[in-house]
Write an enzyme that holds these catalytic residues in place. Structure first.
Site: not given
Ligand code: NAD
Ligand code: KDG
Length: 256
Positions: A20, A160
């Site tokens: 968070g 992933y």
């Molecule tokens: N950013 C995107 O485009 C995107 C797209 C689809 C889904 N998501 C999902 O949204 C969520 C957040 O994504 P984001 O892009 O903000 O991720 P991010 O990588 O920017 O942040 C992830 C957070 O998790 C923490 N973290 C990672 N490994 C950890 C561990 N072992 N222990 C404790 N903390 C840990 C990190 O410190 C960070 O605060 C994820 O579940 C991701 O799969 C993101």
């Molecule tokens: O990384 C993820 O979880 C995404 O969903 C990211 C995007 O949708 C992706 O990189 C675009 O192709």
């Protein structure tokens, strides 16, 4: 952050967010604080400056607990500490994940275990840790962050992508098992959200243009765009919604 809605029932709620303090998670922390919730979050890296910033911006300091969520005992201890300090956790947001790129033929067992340890196993054990408190409190909401990556069938990070699909199965299974306890479990699947980390590591002008071409809406997503969906799933406004996946992606994946 400008939130055009107030979810009155979230005021005073004890919320636990994994990861968070940065990316989408940081916006979730701010969003819940702005609703008057008490937020505890875990991540590995030091977060004092972020907590200062949140206190200045919202008037409430989140509780930061350093923790590697792949260490199940430490994760359970963090949940206990948060509940002791802020009251029984009735909202869990499983947000932390790792989207490190890898190629199938290069993946060894150690990498697979580390990847699924963060992206799936920690989700299960965080839920297991909060559920008894939710049962005692008469209910709760668990929000499991997934991703449209598996709906798109993205290459480049198969461990992933597999975990993100698995999160939906886990969500439905927990929703069924704990519905009688009034514990709702939903997934939230963002599209491509342009966090600083995404910009630094994965965004290219061509890749982004191709992705936006697939979106119905032609703006890119910011972390703030995901907050409303999470607040909705946490709030009683979604009282009869469980076992579902809410997609916020600008319309890449056409659902329905
Ligand atoms: N950013 C995107 O485009 C995107 C797209 C689809 C889904 N998501 C999902 O949204 C969520 C957040 O994504 P984001 O892009 O903000 O991720 P991010 O990588 O920017 O942040 C992830 C957070 O998790 C923490 N973290 C990672 N490994 C950890 C561990 N072992 N222990 C404790 N903390 C840990 C990190 O410190 C960070 O605060 C994820 O579940 C991701 O799969 C993101
Ligand atoms: O990384 C993820 O979880 C995404 O969903 C990211 C995007 O949708 C992706 O990189 C675009 O192709």
């Amino acid at each position: 952050m400008n939130l055009p809605a107030t979810f009155h029932d979230l005021s005073g709620t004890s919320v636990f967010i994994t990861g968070g303090g940065s990316g989408i998670g940081a916006s979730l922390t701010e969003g819940f604080l702005r609703q008057g919730a008490r937020v505890a979050f875990v991540q590995r890296s030091e977060s004092g400056a972020f907590c200062d910033e949140m206190e200045r911006a919202t008037g409430t300091r989140p509780l930061f607990i350093p923790c590697d969520i792949t260490d199940v005992a430490a994760l359970k201890a963090a949940v206990d500490r948060a509940a002791e300090a802020q009251g029984p956790i009735t909202v869990l947001v499983n947000n932390a994940a790792n989207d490190e790129r890898h190629r199938t033929l290069d993946v060894d067992e150690d990498f697979w275990d580390r990847s699924t340890g963060i992206n799936l196993k920690a989700y299960f054990f965080a839920a297991q840790a909060v559920i008894p408190g939710m049962q005692a409190a008469g209910g709760g909401s668990i929000i499991n962050f997934s991703s449209i990556s598996y709906m798109m069938g993205n290459a480049g990070y198969p461990a992933y992508v597999a975990a993100n699909s698995g999160i939906n199965g886990l969500t439905r299974a927990l929703a069924r098992e704990f519905g009688p306890d009034r514990i709702r479990v939903n997934a939230l699947a963002p599209g491509w959200v342009l966090t600083q980390k995404q910009r630094d590591l994965w965004v290219t002008p061509e890749g982004l243009a191709a992705h936006i071409d697939r979106q119905c809406l032609k703006d890119s997503l910011a972390p703030e765009d995901i907050v409303g969906g999470a607040l909705f799933l946490a709030s009683d406004l979604s009282r009869m919604m469980t076992g579902q996946a809410l997609v916020i992606d600008g319309g890449v994946v056409v659902t329905g």
